[in-house]
Motif scaffolding. Structure first.
Motif, short mmCIF file in Angstrom:
data_model
loop_
_atom_site.label_atom_id
_atom_site.label_comp_id
_atom_site.label_asym_id
_atom_site.label_seq_id
_atom_site.Cartn_x
_atom_site.Cartn_y
_atom_site.Cartn_z
N GLY A 179 -1.56 -3.07 -0.01
CA GLY A 179 -1.28 -2.09 -1.05
C GLY A 179 -2.40 -1.07 -1.16
N GLU A 180 -2.93 -0.65 -0.01
CA GLU A 180 -4.02 0.32 0.04
C GLU A 180 -3.62 1.54 0.84
N VAL A 181 -4.03 2.70 0.33
CA VAL A 181 -3.75 3.96 1.00
C VAL A 181 -5.05 4.75 1.06
N THR A 182 -5.42 5.23 2.23
CA THR A 182 -6.59 6.09 2.38
C THR A 182 -6.11 7.47 2.78
N VAL A 183 -6.59 8.47 2.05
CA VAL A 183 -6.10 9.84 2.23
C VAL A 183 -7.28 10.79 2.43
N MET A 184 -7.15 11.68 3.41
CA MET A 184 -8.07 12.80 3.55
C MET A 184 -7.27 14.06 3.22
N TYR A 185 -7.72 14.78 2.19
CA TYR A 185 -7.02 15.98 1.77
C TYR A 185 -7.41 17.16 2.64
N ARG A 186 -6.42 17.99 2.93
CA ARG A 186 -6.59 19.09 3.86
C ARG A 186 -7.57 20.16 3.36
N ASN A 187 -7.41 20.63 2.15
CA ASN A 187 -8.22 21.75 1.66
C ASN A 187 -9.68 21.39 1.45
N SER A 188 -9.94 20.24 0.84
CA SER A 188 -11.32 19.88 0.49
C SER A 188 -11.99 18.99 1.53
N GLY A 189 -11.21 18.27 2.31
CA GLY A 189 -11.77 17.31 3.25
C GLY A 189 -12.22 16.03 2.57
N ALA A 190 -11.96 15.93 1.26
CA ALA A 190 -12.34 14.74 0.50
C ALA A 190 -11.48 13.55 0.93
N VAL A 191 -12.10 12.37 0.95
CA VAL A 191 -11.41 11.14 1.34
C VAL A 191 -11.42 10.17 0.17
N TYR A 192 -10.25 9.63 -0.14
CA TYR A 192 -10.10 8.67 -1.23
C TYR A 192 -9.33 7.46 -0.73
N THR A 193 -9.69 6.29 -1.24
CA THR A 193 -8.93 5.08 -0.99
C THR A 193 -8.29 4.67 -2.31
N TYR A 194 -6.99 4.48 -2.26
CA TYR A 194 -6.23 4.05 -3.44
C TYR A 194 -5.89 2.57 -3.25
N LYS A 195 -6.26 1.75 -4.22
CA LYS A 195 -6.00 0.31 -4.17
C LYS A 195 -5.00 -0.06 -5.25
N ASN A 196 -4.27 -1.13 -5.02
CA ASN A 196 -3.25 -1.64 -5.93
C ASN A 196 -2.04 -0.71 -5.98
N VAL A 197 -1.77 -0.03 -4.87
CA VAL A 197 -0.57 0.79 -4.74
C VAL A 197 0.60 -0.17 -4.54
N SER A 198 1.75 0.17 -5.07
CA SER A 198 2.93 -0.67 -4.92
C SER A 198 3.20 -0.96 -3.44
N LYS A 199 3.23 -2.23 -3.09
CA LYS A 199 3.49 -2.63 -1.71
C LYS A 199 4.91 -2.23 -1.31
N ARG A 200 5.81 -2.29 -2.25
CA ARG A 200 7.19 -1.89 -1.99
C ARG A 200 7.26 -0.40 -1.66
N ALA A 201 6.53 0.42 -2.43
CA ALA A 201 6.51 1.86 -2.17
C ALA A 201 5.89 2.16 -0.80
N CYS A 202 4.82 1.44 -0.46
CA CYS A 202 4.18 1.62 0.85
C CYS A 202 5.14 1.28 1.98
N LEU A 203 5.81 0.15 1.86
CA LEU A 203 6.74 -0.28 2.90
C LEU A 203 7.91 0.69 3.01
N LYS A 204 8.45 1.10 1.88
CA LYS A 204 9.55 2.05 1.89
C LYS A 204 9.13 3.35 2.57
N PHE A 205 7.93 3.82 2.26
CA PHE A 205 7.44 5.04 2.88
C PHE A 205 7.31 4.89 4.39
N LEU A 206 6.77 3.78 4.84
CA LEU A 206 6.59 3.55 6.27
C LEU A 206 7.92 3.46 7.02
N LEU A 207 8.94 2.93 6.35
CA LEU A 207 10.24 2.75 7.00
C LEU A 207 11.15 3.97 6.90
N ASP A 208 10.87 4.89 5.99
CA ASP A 208 11.72 6.05 5.76
C ASP A 208 11.29 7.21 6.64
#
Length: 87
Positions: A33-62
């Motif tokens: 349930g973790e997502v790491t994102v690098m934003y295009r404009n700023s180049g900032a990198v964030y890790t998001y924890k405790n993201v819905s595992k269902r939402a992650c799986l749905k995103f990966l499969l869609d």
């Protein structure tokens, strides 16, 4: 997970290329349930924890409706999600 010295990449995973105006690089770990994102404009990198595992799986499969920015806004910006900034 990648380390802090990764090269900027437009590749979402090993087999799929996704273009986004907001996100330059994103790594989704549905099992943790973790997502790491690098934003295009700023180049900032964030890790998001405790993201819905269902939402992650749905995103990966869609494959048809995959929008990186929409996923980040809908799944990673929830109250329950912990956001950690990289230095």
């Amino acid at each position: 997970m990648f380390n802090k010295t990764f090269t900027r990449s437009y590749t979402f995973n090993a087999t799929t290329q996704v273009n986004s105006t907001a996100v330059e690089y994103m790594e989704v770990n549905a099992l943790k349930g973790e997502v790491t994102v690098m934003y295009r404009n700023s180049g900032a990198v964030y890790t998001y924890k405790n993201v819905s595992k269902r939402a992650c799986l749905k995103f990966l499969l869609d494959n048809a409706g995959r929008s990186l920015g929409k996923f980040v806004n809908n799944a990673c910006q929830q109250e329950r999600v912990l956001c950690l900034a990289w230095d």
